[in-house]
Structure formats: C-alpha cells, structure tokens
Write a protein that holds these residues in place. Structure first.
Motif, PDB file in Angstrom:
ATOM      1  N   SER A  78       0.777  -1.204   0.051  1.00  0.00           N
ATOM      2  CA  SER A  78      -0.014   0.113   0.126  1.00  0.00           C
ATOM      3  C   SER A  78       0.718   1.181  -0.053  1.00  0.00           C
ATOM      4  CB  SER A  78      -0.971   0.269   1.311  1.00  0.00           C
ATOM      5  OG  SER A  78      -1.538   1.360   1.480  1.00  0.00           O
ATOM      6  N   CYS A 101      -2.608  -3.453   4.673  1.00  0.00           N
ATOM      7  CA  CYS A 101      -2.857  -1.872   4.798  1.00  0.00           C
ATOM      8  C   CYS A 101      -3.660  -1.540   3.504  1.00  0.00           C
ATOM      9  CB  CYS A 101      -1.577  -1.017   4.943  1.00  0.00           C
ATOM     10  SG  CYS A 101      -2.035   0.466   5.387  1.00  0.00           S
ATOM     11  N   THR A 102      -4.406  -2.403   2.870  1.00  0.00           N
ATOM     12  CA  THR A 102      -5.049  -1.917   1.483  1.00  0.00           C
ATOM     13  C   THR A 102      -6.475  -2.914   1.564  1.00  0.00           C
ATOM     14  OG1 THR A 102      -5.168  -1.519  -0.636  1.00  0.00           O
ATOM     15  CG2 THR A 102      -3.724  -3.257  -0.168  1.00  0.00           C
ATOM     16  N   ASN A 103      -7.183  -2.486   0.791  1.00  0.00           N
ATOM     17  CA  ASN A 103      -8.315  -3.180   0.619  1.00  0.00           C
ATOM     18  C   ASN A 103      -8.930  -3.528  -1.049  1.00  0.00           C
ATOM     19  OD1 ASN A 103     -11.126  -4.175   1.285  1.00  0.00           O
ATOM     20  ND2 ASN A 103     -11.880  -2.066   1.853  1.00  0.00           N
ATOM     21  N   VAL A 110      -4.467 -10.943   5.689  1.00  0.00           N
ATOM     22  CA  VAL A 110      -4.655  -9.657   5.607  1.00  0.00           C
ATOM     23  C   VAL A 110      -4.116  -8.938   6.985  1.00  0.00           C
ATOM     24  CG1 VAL A 110      -6.264  -7.732   5.510  1.00  0.00           C
ATOM     25  CG2 VAL A 110      -6.645  -9.723   3.952  1.00  0.00           C
ATOM     26  N   GLU A 143      -4.370  -5.597   8.977  1.00  0.00           N
ATOM     27  CA  GLU A 143      -5.174  -4.600   8.607  1.00  0.00           C
ATOM     28  C   GLU A 143      -5.417  -3.758   9.968  1.00  0.00           C
ATOM     29  OE1 GLU A 143      -6.804  -1.744   7.492  1.00  0.00           O
ATOM     30  OE2 GLU A 143      -6.993  -2.534   5.414  1.00  0.00           O
ATOM     31  N   SER A 144      -5.668  -2.532  10.137  1.00  0.00           N
ATOM     32  CA  SER A 144      -6.004  -1.810  11.280  1.00  0.00           C
ATOM     33  C   SER A 144      -7.424  -2.034  11.547  1.00  0.00           C
ATOM     34  CB  SER A 144      -5.540  -0.540  11.255  1.00  0.00           C
ATOM     35  OG  SER A 144      -4.294  -0.010  11.221  1.00  0.00           O
ATOM     36  N   THR A 173     -13.372  -5.273   6.644  1.00  0.00           N
ATOM     37  CA  THR A 173     -13.571  -4.600   5.313  1.00  0.00           C
ATOM     38  C   THR A 173     -13.772  -5.527   4.336  1.00  0.00           C
ATOM     39  OG1 THR A 173     -11.174  -5.503   4.850  1.00  0.00           O
ATOM     40  CG2 THR A 173     -11.343  -3.668   6.319  1.00  0.00           C
ATOM     41  N   THR A 233     -11.243  -8.417   4.149  1.00  0.00           N
ATOM     42  CA  THR A 233     -11.203  -9.469   5.358  1.00  0.00           C
ATOM     43  C   THR A 233     -12.163 -10.586   5.255  1.00  0.00           C
ATOM     44  OG1 THR A 233     -12.346  -8.019   6.732  1.00  0.00           O
ATOM     45  CG2 THR A 233     -10.137  -7.789   6.975  1.00  0.00           C
ATOM     46  N   VAL A 278      -6.286 -12.801   9.882  1.00  0.00           N
ATOM     47  CA  VAL A 278      -6.229 -11.235   9.991  1.00  0.00           C
ATOM     48  C   VAL A 278      -5.408 -10.957  11.199  1.00  0.00           C
ATOM     49  CG1 VAL A 278      -8.383 -10.751   8.671  1.00  0.00           C
ATOM     50  CG2 VAL A 278      -8.408 -11.049  11.238  1.00  0.00           C
ATOM     51  N   ASP A 304       3.261  -2.805  11.598  1.00  0.00           N
ATOM     52  CA  ASP A 304       3.354  -3.880  10.308  1.00  0.00           C
ATOM     53  C   ASP A 304       4.880  -4.588  10.031  1.00  0.00           C
ATOM     54  OD1 ASP A 304       0.917  -4.690   9.073  1.00  0.00           O
ATOM     55  OD2 ASP A 304       0.690  -2.324   8.728  1.00  0.00           O
ATOM     56  N   THR A 333     -12.564   2.739   5.168  1.00  0.00           N
ATOM     57  CA  THR A 333     -12.110   2.139   6.469  1.00  0.00           C
ATOM     58  C   THR A 333     -11.876   3.215   7.354  1.00  0.00           C
ATOM     59  OG1 THR A 333      -9.941   1.869   5.668  1.00  0.00           O
ATOM     60  CG2 THR A 333     -11.520  -0.016   5.417  1.00  0.00           C
TER      61      THR A 333
END
Lengths: 755, 187
Positions: free
Chosen positions: A140, A446-448, A470, A472-473, A477, A480, A486, A522, A658
């Motif tokens: 990302s 960090c991306t979707n 994935v 992710e924060s 999403t 996910t 995750v 990350d 997000t």
C-alpha cells in the motif's frame, strides 16, 4: 508539575464562582474544562498525498485532537475536514484488536504466536510445493517506507519472488511511466514552492479542490493575491475546482490526448516554443524511432484545433485559447491526478502534458513544472522510492539490472540469486493469477483490494479460494471477508516511521500512543513472520524503526534520490526534507536536473556546457518530447451503453472509507453514494433527483441514488467510489495501460435506468 | 514568589466564568428555537398557526419524511408540522405534495416560492472560518454559487436573497453542533 499562575487563577476563580451559585463542579470537570495538559506531537496527515503536517494532541495516553502544524511548509497550519477529524479514527469501533484465524468459516481469536506460526507454515508449504512465485505480497501507498522495505526484503530477497505489488499501481504507475519516458527519472522536478511563483495552472483530470484540498487552497490564495494568475482546467466534469477556473475545457471522457497535441501544435505555430531550450535539452521520438523537430512538427499537422475538437467534443476556439494562455504565461505549472493516470493510455497522457513544458522551456525554473499529484500519503515515499512494485528495487532500482540486484542483495545480506531478474506479476496479473490458482498464497497489507480493484467482483474468486493473509487496522473490510488470517496492525500515531509525499518530501511521524488491543507495527509483524519462515539471520538485526530506515537510506546513497542526509535525528526536528539530500548539512533540493540539484552539480562541466538543465536519467541528458497517437478509451460509449461512467472522490471521504467511515461527522456530510446525472440526461430518462436508479455496465450493475446536477456533461455520469454498499468498482473496467499496467478506472461505457 | 493573585484578577476570572456559562446557555437555547423551520407554502407564522388544524395530512405526504410534528414543549409551533433540518431537510419538491395535501389553507401554493428561512453561519464553530478546509455546505447546496458560495479565503458566505432555507446545509454540516443553521424569517 508546576501549575501555571493563570491556570491556578482560572481554577480557583471558577471554583469560587461555582460555589457562589451552588453549582458543584462535576468530578473530573476541572480537568476537562480548565487543565491544559495536552502535549503536541509532530506528525503527518494519514490521508492524501499532499503530506500536510499535523500536530497530534495527546492527553493521559490518549490521542484527543489533531491540529494543523503551523511550521509545516506544505499546509502552514491548515487542514481539510478529513484531517481535522483524524484523531477519531484511532478509537474507531471497527479497529481490529486481536489476530484471528478463520476456522470452519468462523473467526476465532488466536494468539500472535499461533497466527504467525500458522502463516509461516502455510507460506513455507506453498513455497516448497509450488515454488516462490506461488506466493505474493500486495502492499500500500499508505504503509510507511519502513514497512514496505521489510516486505520487499522478505518477498524479493528472501522468499525469492518478485510478486510484490502495491496499490500505487492503481493510481501512480502511469505518472511513473510518464516521468521515466519523458524526463528519465521518476517524480517531479519541482516542489509545491512553485505554486506561489506560477502564472498559469493547467489542471488536467484533477478535482484538486476535493482530492487535494490544501494544494487547491494554496493555488486559490495565490490567485487571490495575484489576480493575473490564470487557471485552465481540462476535465470532463464540472467540480468545485471550477470556482477558480478562467477556462474549462470539457472533453468527452478519455478523448483528451488530441487536445494536448493540438495545444502543442498551436504553441509551435504561434512562436511560443523555446527554440533554444529545445535545441539543447530535448529529443523527439515516436513509438518506434527518434524523430527530428521537423518530423515532430509534421506529426502534429494532423492535430488541428478542428480535428481535436471533433475527437474531444471541445470547441476549437477554446483549445486555441488554452494553448495561447499556456504559451503566453511566463511560468506555468501543470497538475494532474487520476484523470490522466487511470487510463489505458495513462503514460501517453502524462507524456503529452510534459511535452508542453519541454516545448516552451517551462520546466526547471521557479514557477514552472509538470507536477503529478499523488493520491496516497506514502505512494511516492514507500512504493515508488522504496521499490514496492514488481519490477523495482529500493531507491529507483530495477530488478532486471544485475548491478542493482547485486547492490541490494549485499545490503539485504542475501545471495544475489535470490532476487529474480524477471519482474513479477503486476497487480491485475497478480489477482488474475490468484483467480487461476497460479498464486496460492497472498499477504495483503494496509489496503482493501476486494473493493478497490477495478471490475472488483471478478477477483473475489481468487481471494475466496487461495490462502489470504490480511494485515489491517480495521475489521471488517471488503477484503477481510475473504481472508483466512487477519493480523491487527498498529494505526497512525501508534507507530513511528517516514512518509514521502508528492513533492519528494520525506517526513517523520512520531509514535504517540501504544497500539490499540494487541495490534503491532506492520514492520514487526513482517519481521517476526520472516524469522518464523526461517530467515532469522536476515531479520533479527532489526530492533528499532531507525535500524530499518538507516539501512534503507544507505541504499539511496549516490542515487538520484539520495536520502543519506535525512536521518531520523534530523527528520525529527525539521518539517521533512526534499531529496536529493546527500548529507546531513544539505538543506534538500528544490529543483532537480538544474543548478542546486546535487546530482546536476556533480556532473562534469563539459556535460553541462550551454545547458541549464541536464536530464541525467537519459543517456545524452536530453528529455524526450513524445509523438504518441491519440487513442481513445478502451470501452467507448455505444448505442447499447451510451453513457461514459467516471468515478472519483469527495472531499469528506477517502478511499474505501475504512477510516473516514468511522467518523460520524464525515458520514453526516456525505452519508451515501450517488450517481451524478446531468439534468438534460435526467429529463430525457425521466429521472428526478433522489430517485433510485440502476447503473449498468458490461461487468455489473448497481442500484444507487440519482443526483441530478449539472456537474457531469450530458452523456457522462459520475459515482464517488468510497462505499462498500454502493461499490462503484463492480462497474469499472479492468483494462490496463500496456506500459504502466494501470487500469482504466476513469472511463467505461454504462447505461442507466430508473429502478 | 511575585505571582500573587490580585483582587482584580480574581474577580476578572470569576466574571469570565459567569460570562462563559451564560454564553453557553444562550447558545443552547438559541439552537433550540432554530431547531425547527415551518413547511413550505406558509404565508406567515401567525397565519400558519391559526389555520393549521393539526390534521397532519401533509406529514404523511412528504416523500423525504422531512415533515414531523413539533413536540418541543413551549415551542411556538408545538403540535404543528415542522421541519427539523438537522434530522431531515426540505428537498423542495417541484410539486409540493405537502402543500397539495393541506385543506385548511395553512399551506398555500401561492406562497410556495417563499423561503423557509435563511441560513446563518456561526464563524466561531464553522471549520472553514477556523482556517480549515471544509466545503460540505457549499458542495451540498442545490443552489451553490447563488445561495451560498466561497469567499476569497474559501469560507462559505450565504446570499440571503437566494437562500430558500431548505436546511440541506444544516443537515450536512460536519460539526457536532451545526455551524450553519436556519433562522426563521421575521414577520
């Protein structure tokens, strides 16, 4: 802590006053009302690529507010409404707090050890059984440079696959291609400082007011102070940016290349070209061979204003007017974003804008530049500079160059054979391979992509079938949903690192609070995963973010993007540095390829003789004016699908929402998606404002609310793409630019009817 | 320490406390009276109150569910249909089904062009006036450019003559308490 006199006064006076009217101050009220114990930490906004400086207000270990950084040269204390509410995102209810593994279709909370062991085991199995190219990484332009660097080393250097991509492929790849082919090196020659010195702005395919509001504000302030400043817009849609426009050309979406050629033709014909500059600084080329200036002029003969008008739907007079304005202005700055990049001829479109600057010599001097605006906060820094794409290595290096591979392998401490010489799969090829089962495991950070890929629904199959991790924060999403594991990632303000923005400026962000829940940085997730995969020797040496950064900047030494002088020690104090910064006492570079650029200054005198610029990415130091054909969009409108669909952003939301979707105030401002329809079209179709309509393309259909407004021209419609519920990307086309591999989000054919 | 608290300072701070509390209280009450606007087609508030028989036919006809019954005790329109822009603004339908539904003359087609009020911006809480970049009210206003537009500092400015008082700006304003509200027309 000493109580300031004023604070004491306030508190005691208020307590007395409250007592006098019989009000008891609520417990804790003194604190919230009177105590000023907020400490401020320097950081960078998490949203677009402008790179605004923010101050994070922290109180009792919590982020409580965000304000603009007055000392930051980019935004001088100003923020847009997204940045203003950024602190609310940190404590969003949708934050992912624990690692989870999907077992029998259900999410189960697990420990970090279990999650990482599981991923390491699965990845190693895939690698052993199917080879390293059965694994992939998708990163990302929002990840920090340090994070992307770690992923790059793990995948390209250790696992040994170049299947390492990032979402900047979807937004900036054409700009990279444009700069490389035109000027020889990636990223703009100038900086934002040119804005205040420019006489003319050419905004092409950019809704600057909403997508880069702070840059727009700077342009607007500049114009207010200098009413002679002119702004020319080439964009198929009327946007809030029009408030400042002197001239707006509305081409049919995807048909603007002819306009840019016609402008070049008029500029040469009417004597606005800088013959001296052209002689010493410019070569001409078409897709096959080198041309002479005369041959280039011959090529342009086809592009009369009338021809361009016929192709684009803009009146010939306006094209002539725009060309003259560009020619007459002493300095000119062009800016563009996705309107040019997200096209099957994105690289060509980029070339043609830069052509105008090269022909008129409006480059390399204050106030003149061909300046690409970036969409993500670290697309330039982490991915373009950090080498987070399938053909790149850190610091503008290429995987196919043996010398580059050797240099990087040495610093990474891996055998050079580990790094494959062949570029890996670019984003669309990667997700296609996932669909086909050629890639068996992917790490998404960090991306979707399940929402942000063009023709998104086509790629859900691969995500569903293969092993997907994935980091992710946020949860859930769209992506996910298809994940097998995750991993909770620390969010902005919970980690330190560097972001590099549009103007080559690298800025340091402080860690202000500890991550929510069990979230981790990350870079450490990747480090720990790497160690579990058997790369202990390569990864255990990283103890701090600074270790990673120092190793990275050692790789930039001596390159065109030298960051050796941008140490943490220094970055923590200053408001970013614009590379090249070859040493700690170097102030950073304002203009590249010219005097003051350390790379230019170090060139031998005979090369620079008689030249004010030397494009050192080209063998003879000359930039290239490209004679590219004027190709239209991949899917032009036709009788069956008569409307041109374009997608884009609104000011209040960002990407797949997000983050902004967790802020009630921003949701209030723009609560849902809509399709903008010109009143003329709406009348013909019998559609009223706020009607539910169905927008249909060859790839999918979407039920959405109509917004009848004169922003799009008749024959075009527009949908903001932020919402998962109204996912515009099930409509968009996944055809991509053969050069940059960037998909054509901006134009496809659609039809529309009342629901 | 020479940092002694003088009598003057003490009283100044005590007074400031009262002033802050007062202005806070008055702002709250102010937002109370501005919470509601009357439906379209009203000749004057007095005649509206006089003619409305509280049948609520109009309430059921509003396609946007903007009309509601005023339940605020003590409000001058208590019991009558009103619009609360922050909850749902008036979208100014071309055929005005609310007016068409009114049989008592409280709402009349001859007054359909009359504005519901005028948008007023509170510079103290408006993000744009505080130096940030926010365009929500202007971008959402159906009459952007005429009823509301940006000044040279990118701050929204209302053109009272063109504002219909529909309250769409109030609805979309992204501050906690709306920085743009609808003030009822006088008289």
């Amino acid at each position: 802590m000493a109580l300031k006199r004023r604070e004491f006064l306030k508190a005691s006076a208020a307590a007395a006053a409250a007592a006098s009217i019989g009000v008891t101050l609520m417990p804790g009220m003194e604190k919230t009302v009177f105590a000023d114990s907020t400490t401020w930490h320097k950081s960078v906004c998490r949203f677009c690529g402008t790179g605004c400086g923010v101050m994070i207000g922290e109180k009792n270990g919590k982020v409580v507010s965000v304000k603009g950084d007055l000392e930051n040269t980019i935004n001088k204390g100003h923020l847009c409404v997204k940045g203003f509410y950024l602190h609310k995102v940190v404590y969003a209810k949708t934050r992912l707090l624990h690692p989870m593994i999907k077992k029998n279709g259900k999410w189960e909370r697990v420990s970090w050890d279990e999650a990482l062991d599981y991923v390491a085991k699965k990845f190693n199995e895939i690698r052993k059984q199917y080879g390293p190219d059965a694994l992939a990484f998708y990163g990302s332009g929002q990840a920090e440079t340090e994070e992307t660097y770690m992923a790059n080393k793990l995948f390209k250097g250790c696992i040994g696959t170049n299947n390492m991509e990032g979402n900047p492929r979807l937004c900036m790849a054409s700009a990279v291609g444009g700069y490389l082919t035109s000027l020889g090196k990636d990223e703009p020659a100038g900086t934002y400082a040119d804005i205040e010195k420019a006489e003319l702005f050419l905004l092409v395919g950019s809704n600057t007011a909403e997508s880069h509001p702070i840059i727009f504000e700077r342009i607007m302030r500049h114009k207010n102070k200098n009413p002679d400043v002119k702004i020319v817009i080439i964009d198929p849609r009327k946007t809030p940016t029009d408030q400042v426009a002197d001239l707006h050309l509305f081409p049919r979406p995807g048909w603007d290349l002819a306009i840019l050629h016609a402008m070049a033709r008029i500029i040469i014909k009417e004597g606005y070209a800088d013959e001296e500059f052209i002689k010493n600084h410019v070569n001409f080329r078409d897709n096959e061979k080198a041309l002479t200036f005369e041959e280039y002029k011959q090529f342009l003969e086809k592009y009369t204003p009338e021809y361009a008008a016929k192709v684009s739907g803009v009146s010939p007079d306006e094209i002539v007017k725009a060309a003259r304005m560009f020619g007459q202005a002493k300095t000119a700055m062009s800016m563009w974003t996705m309107g040019l990049n997200q096209r099957t001829r994105g690289v060509w479109a980029n070339n043609l804008v830069t052509n105008l600057h090269l022909l008129t010599g409006k480059i390399g001097v204050p106030g003149s530049d061909s300046f690409s605006l970036t969409g993500q906060p670290n697309a330039c820094g982490g991915v373009r500079e950090g080498g987070g794409l399938c053909h790149l290595l850190p610091a503008h290096r290429l995987v196919k160059n043996p010398k580059h591979r050797a240099e990087v392998a040495k610093v990474w401490g891996v055998p050079v054979e580990n790094i494959q010489p062949k570029p890996g799969k670019h984003t669309i090829a990667m997700f296609t391979a996932l669909n086909k089962g050629e890639i068996k495991g992917i790490y998404i950070m960090c991306t979707n992509p399940a929402q942000s890929l063009p023709n998104a629904s086509k790629y859900w199959k691969g995500l569903k079938e293969q092993f997907v991790v994935v980091a992710e924060s946020f949860f859930p999403t769209a992506t996910t949903e298809y994940a097998d594991v995750v991993l909770p990632a620390a969010f902005w303000a919970e980690k330190e690192g560097v972001y590099g923005c549009t103007e080559r400026r690298s800025q340091y962000m402080e860690k202000v609070i500890d991550p929510q829940g069990e979230a981790r940085w990350d870079a450490w997730i990747l480090r720990d995963l790497a160690i579990r995969m058997g790369f202990k020797k390569e990864f255990e040496k990283y103890k701090t973010a600074e270790d990673i950064w120092n190793e990275y900047i050692s790789l930039t030494k001596g390159t065109d993007m030298d960051l050796s002088g941008a140490t943490y020690r220094r970055l923590k104090k200053v408001r970013g540095l614009t590379w090249p910064v070859p040493s700690e006492d170097h102030p950073g570079t304002y203009k590249r390829y010219t005097k003051g650029d350390p790379v230019f200054d170090a060139l031998p005198e005979e090369k620079k003789k008689g030249r004010r610029m030397y494009f050192y990415g080209k063998p003879d130091g000359k930039a290239i004016v490209w004679a590219r054909p004027d190709k239209g969009p991949e899917e032009p409108t036709d009788a069956e699908y008569p409307l041109a669909l374009s997608t884009g952003r609104v000011l209040e939301h960002w990407h797949t929402r997000t983050m902004t979707g967790t802020v009630p105030e921003l949701n209030r401002a723009v609560p849902k998606a809509y399709v903008e329809i010109n009143p003329e079209d709406a009348k013909k179709m019998g559609i009223a404002d706020k009607d539910q309509v169905i927008v249909e393309t060859r790839r999918g259909k979407l039920k959405i609310e109509a917004r009848v407004i004169d922003r799009p021209k008749p024959g075009t419609i527009f949908i903001p793409w932020h919402w998962e519920e109204w996912m515009a990307n099930i409509l968009t086309i996944d055809a991509f630019d053969p050069g940059s591999k960037e998909p054509e989000y901006k134009v496809c054919a659609a039809r529309l009817r009342k629901a | 320490m020479d940092d002694r608290i003088s009598r003057k300072d003490f009283f100044r701070e005590a007074l400031n406390f009262f002033r802050d509390q007062l202005s806070h209280a008055s702002r709250q009450s102010k937002s109370g009276t501005e919470r509601f606007v009357l439906p379209p087609g009203v000749e004057s508030p007095e005649l509206y109150l006089e003619k409305c028989n509280q049948c609520y036919d109009c309430v059921g006809k509003c396609p946007h569910y903007a009309l509601q019954v005023c339940r605020q005790t003590g409000h001058f329109a208590e019991g009558c249909p009103v619009i609360e822009p922050r909850r749902q603004p008036c979208y100014w339908c071309s055929d005005f089904p609310c007016i068409a539904a009114c049989s008592t003359g409280a709402l009349q087609m001859s007054f359909k062009e009359r504005s519901l009020g005028t948008a007023v911006i509170d510079p103290e809480s408006c993000l744009a006036y505080q130096g940030n970049c926010c365009q929500a009210c202007v971008n959402n206003c159906p009459l952007a450019g005429t009823a509301i537009q940006f000044d040279r500092q990118l701050r929204p400015v209302v053109q009272a003559a063109a504002c219909t008082g529909c309250g769409i700006c109030t609805f979309y304003c992204p501050t906690e308490v709306p920085a743009i509200t609808i003030e009822l027309n006088k008289g």
